[in-house]
Design a protein around this motif. Structure first.
Motif, PDB file in Angstrom:
ATOM      1  N   ASP A  38       3.173  23.581  82.580  1.00  0.00           N
ATOM      2  CA  ASP A  38       3.215  24.095  81.222  1.00  0.00           C
ATOM      3  C   ASP A  38       4.119  23.236  80.348  1.00  0.00           C
ATOM      4  O   ASP A  38       3.896  23.113  79.145  1.00  0.00           O
TER       5      ASP A  38
ATOM      6  N   ARG B  44       4.572  30.682  85.077  1.00  0.00           N
ATOM      7  CA  ARG B  44       4.698  29.553  84.166  1.00  0.00           C
ATOM      8  C   ARG B  44       5.515  28.481  84.892  1.00  0.00           C
ATOM      9  O   ARG B  44       6.298  28.789  85.795  1.00  0.00           O
TER      10      ARG B  44
ATOM     11  N   LEU C 278       5.369  28.170  75.749  1.00  0.00           N
ATOM     12  CA  LEU C 278       5.761  28.803  76.999  1.00  0.00           C
ATOM     13  C   LEU C 278       6.014  30.305  76.810  1.00  0.00           C
ATOM     14  O   LEU C 278       5.890  31.077  77.749  1.00  0.00           O
TER      15      LEU C 278
ATOM     16  N   ARG D 195       3.729  36.277  84.853  1.00  0.00           N
ATOM     17  CA  ARG D 195       3.722  35.481  83.633  1.00  0.00           C
ATOM     18  C   ARG D 195       5.028  35.590  82.862  1.00  0.00           C
ATOM     19  O   ARG D 195       5.206  34.934  81.829  1.00  0.00           O
TER      20      ARG D 195
ATOM     21  N   THR E 245       1.636  27.819  89.753  1.00  0.00           N
ATOM     22  CA  THR E 245       0.570  28.098  88.792  1.00  0.00           C
ATOM     23  C   THR E 245      -0.497  28.989  89.420  1.00  0.00           C
ATOM     24  O   THR E 245      -0.986  29.936  88.786  1.00  0.00           O
TER      25      THR E 245
END
Length: 227
Positions: free
Chosen positions: A204, A175, A224, A153, A170
């Motif tokens: 995103d 991200r 984000l 992440r 994803t």
């Protein structure tokens, strides 16, 4: 969780593939505008882009034809003239801001050598040939996370394809930023049919030029950057 690493796909993200696809049209003896028209139609139908070659030459074997081009002295290549003009400034700004910058896409080892010769401001460059796994396999992005040295992440992957880039990234916990340029960026939409079998998902974030990316990441209010 703060984004600490930004990884980029290659084709139509960093490299304008117009010239290279034109050389394939020449190799097949097809007018370039005809090749381009069929290419767009194949993508719009949600088919694998390699069906373009099959359309003009049934039983076309891409790997054999790549070798045939090499044998004829007409092998695929790329250089700085193929870079989109926003690439180097974007990478430089990200490096200056302290981000880890990586490049990883579905390329041959030969293409990887050309990419490294561009002397782009990056921390790491890898290809599917280097890793022995290709997109849209989630394993490609798991390998990316492992070599990046960041939590999934904390990584933003920038790609032009919803199916090959955004969906598997994803699924691997990264991200994503969808760069809407090139054929796939222009024609695909979230939820559209995918030739890879990977269900397309919304990214995103969407951008149309790489120049927007450093500003996006510098904006601490951006969704984000925080969970």
């Amino acid at each position: 969780m703060t984004i600490r690493a930004v990884w980029f796909d290659v084709g139509e993200v960093l490299i304008d593939e117009t010239r290279e696809y034109g050389t394939w049209a020449d190799w097949l003896g097809i007018p370039r505008h005809t090749f381009s028209a069929v290419f767009g139609a194949v993508i719009a139908r949600g088919e694998d882009y390699r069906q373009v070659f099959q359309h003009f030459r049934p039983a076309f074997d891409l790997e054999k034809e790549r070798q045939a081009r090499l044998d004829a002295g007409l092998g695929e290549y790329l250089n700085a003239n193929d870079l989109y003009p926003d690439v180097r400034p974007c990478l430089e700004q990200l490096r200056e801001a302290g981000y880890f910058v990586g490049i990883a896409g579905n390329q041959t080892a030969r293409a990887g050598r050309f990419i490294r010769e561009l002397n782009l401001p990056t921390d790491l460059i890898a290809t599917s040939d280097d890793w022995g796994v290709a997109k849209p396999s989630v394993a490609f992005f798991q390998r990316l996370v492992a070599v990046s040295g960041h939590q999934s992440r904390e990584i933003l992957y920038v790609g032009d394809r919803l199916d090959n880039d955004i969906a598997p990234a994803t699924a691997a916990g990264l991200r994503t930023a969808w760069l809407r340029r090139g054929p796939w960026g222009a024609l695909l939409i979230p939820g559209a049919p995918s030739p890879t079998g990977m269900v397309t998902v919304a990214p995103d974030y969407e951008i149309t030029v790489l120049a927007d990316l450093p500003t996006l990441l510098a904006d601490t209010t951006s969704p984000l950057l925080w969970e």
